[in-house]
Enzyme design. Structure first.
Site, PDB file in Angstrom:
ATOM      1  N   ASP A  13      44.561  45.054  31.122  1.00 10.44           N
ATOM      2  CA  ASP A  13      43.216  44.741  31.127  1.00 10.44           C
ATOM      3  C   ASP A  13      42.833  43.828  30.530  1.00 10.44           C
ATOM      4  OD1 ASP A  13      41.073  45.838  32.357  1.00 10.44           O
ATOM      5  OD2 ASP A  13      40.741  47.361  30.905  1.00 10.44           O
ATOM      6  N   SER A  50      35.123  46.858  33.991  1.00 12.25           N
ATOM      7  CA  SER A  50      36.186  46.907  34.834  1.00 12.25           C
ATOM      8  C   SER A  50      35.626  47.913  36.106  1.00 12.25           C
ATOM      9  CB  SER A  50      37.585  47.209  34.556  1.00 12.25           C
ATOM     10  OG  SER A  50      37.877  46.531  33.410  1.00 12.25           O
ATOM     11  N   GLN A  74      41.651  41.931  39.676  1.00 15.86           N
ATOM     12  CA  GLN A  74      40.583  42.876  39.358  1.00 15.86           C
ATOM     13  C   GLN A  74      39.532  42.344  39.461  1.00 15.86           C
ATOM     14  OE1 GLN A  74      39.021  43.327  34.748  1.00 15.86           O
ATOM     15  NE2 GLN A  74      40.590  45.060  34.977  1.00 15.86           N
TER      16      GLN A  74
END
Length: 287
Positions: free
Chosen positions: A204, A228, A278
């Site tokens: 991440d 996110s 993402q």
């Protein structure tokens, strides 16, 4: 939290009942729960419910609400299917009985088959680069407080960016990034599920920051709301966590306050260990 063992302890959940687990959070420089923590804990929860001879090959997740650092997180695992070769699980993370995150993960038996991969890009090796801590020591007196707060947060990872972004140049950069990462004080002989959970935690980082590089002349951490929205991982090969890993990311598109990124992680020897994708919020803050 400074070591990999401390990170493993954070990822490891308490079993409350069948298919229900509880975890705590750790501050990572943001006022909300770090997304990689939730992904890795959800993967840990799913792993507790699948046959031990199956490993995760992919996961797909959505961040629904920001997580509260002070509240425990409950992970509820739904068993969708155990087939001859594949198992599918859905994990819902909740705080105060409200879903904040959902993940679908697929697990499979180890099987032999065809193999190929994209080549690792040729970049400067980590020994010749400055780490985030090096940058903080050298430029800390002039960097914005928002950047320093994030960079100086204790974490069990170290990062060395290949391309250095100067926040004071006020210029746009190309839509890609390369960052070396390594885990601190990695225990020996870690099983594959834990290795994948650690990779999920690290995955991440360095994604949304790549999406704002083409707009760096005006967008930065201090004036851009970033979060996110979804996160996917495809696990290809088992990495060596005792060495540096290259994170190669590109951002093909940004629109409607969303930035899309995708990338590959490589061992130093050039093996592609996983791929990530993402989409995240990159909304200008209007004052």
């Amino acid at each position: 939290m400074k070591t990999t063992q401390e990170l493993i302890d954070l990822i490891t959940l308490r079993k409350l009942e069948e298919n229900l687990f509880e975890g705590e959070s750790s501050f990572m420089g943001s006022p909300n729960v770090f997304g990689g923590q939730v992904v890795s804990q959800a993967l840990h929860a799913a792993y507790q419910t699948v046959p031990t001879d199956r490993f995760c090959h992919s996961l797909h997740s959505y961040f629904i609400l920001p997580g509260d650092l002070e509240q425990p997180i409950l992970y509820d695992v739904a068993n969708l299917r155990d087939g001859g070769s594949f198992s599918t699980r859905v994990v819902t993370a909740k705080q105060n009985n409200v879903p904040i995150f959902v993940m679908a993960a697929s697990f499979q038996l180890k099987q032999e088959g065809y193999e190929h991969q994209e080549k690792m890009p040729i970049v400067t090796p980590p020994e010749e680069l400055m780490s985030w801590n090096d940058v903080a020591e050298q430029f800390g007196s002039v960097l914005p407080k928002s950047i320093m707060r994030f960079v100086l947060a204790e974490r069990p990872l170290d990062f060395k960016p290949v391309e250095f972004v100067n926040p004071f140049e006020k210029k746009d950069y190309e839509n890609f990034s390369n960052v070396w990462l390594t885990f601190n004080d990695v225990p020996d002989n870690l099983p594959l599920p834990i290795i994948q959970q650690l990779i999920a935690y690290s995955s991440d980082y360095n994604l949304l920051s790549t999406a704002i590089k083409p707009h760096a002349s005006k967008a930065h951490f201090g004036n851009t709301q970033m979060a996110s929205l979804d996160h996917s991982i495809w696990f290809h090969r088992t990495p060596n966590l005792h060495d540096w890993i290259l994170v190669n990311v590109e951002s093909p598109s940004a629109n409607d306050t969303r930035g899309f990124t995708r990338g590959n992680l490589f061992n130093r020897c050039g093996e592609m260990i996983c791929s990530v994708a993402q989409e995240g919020l990159i909304r200008p803050i209007v004052k």
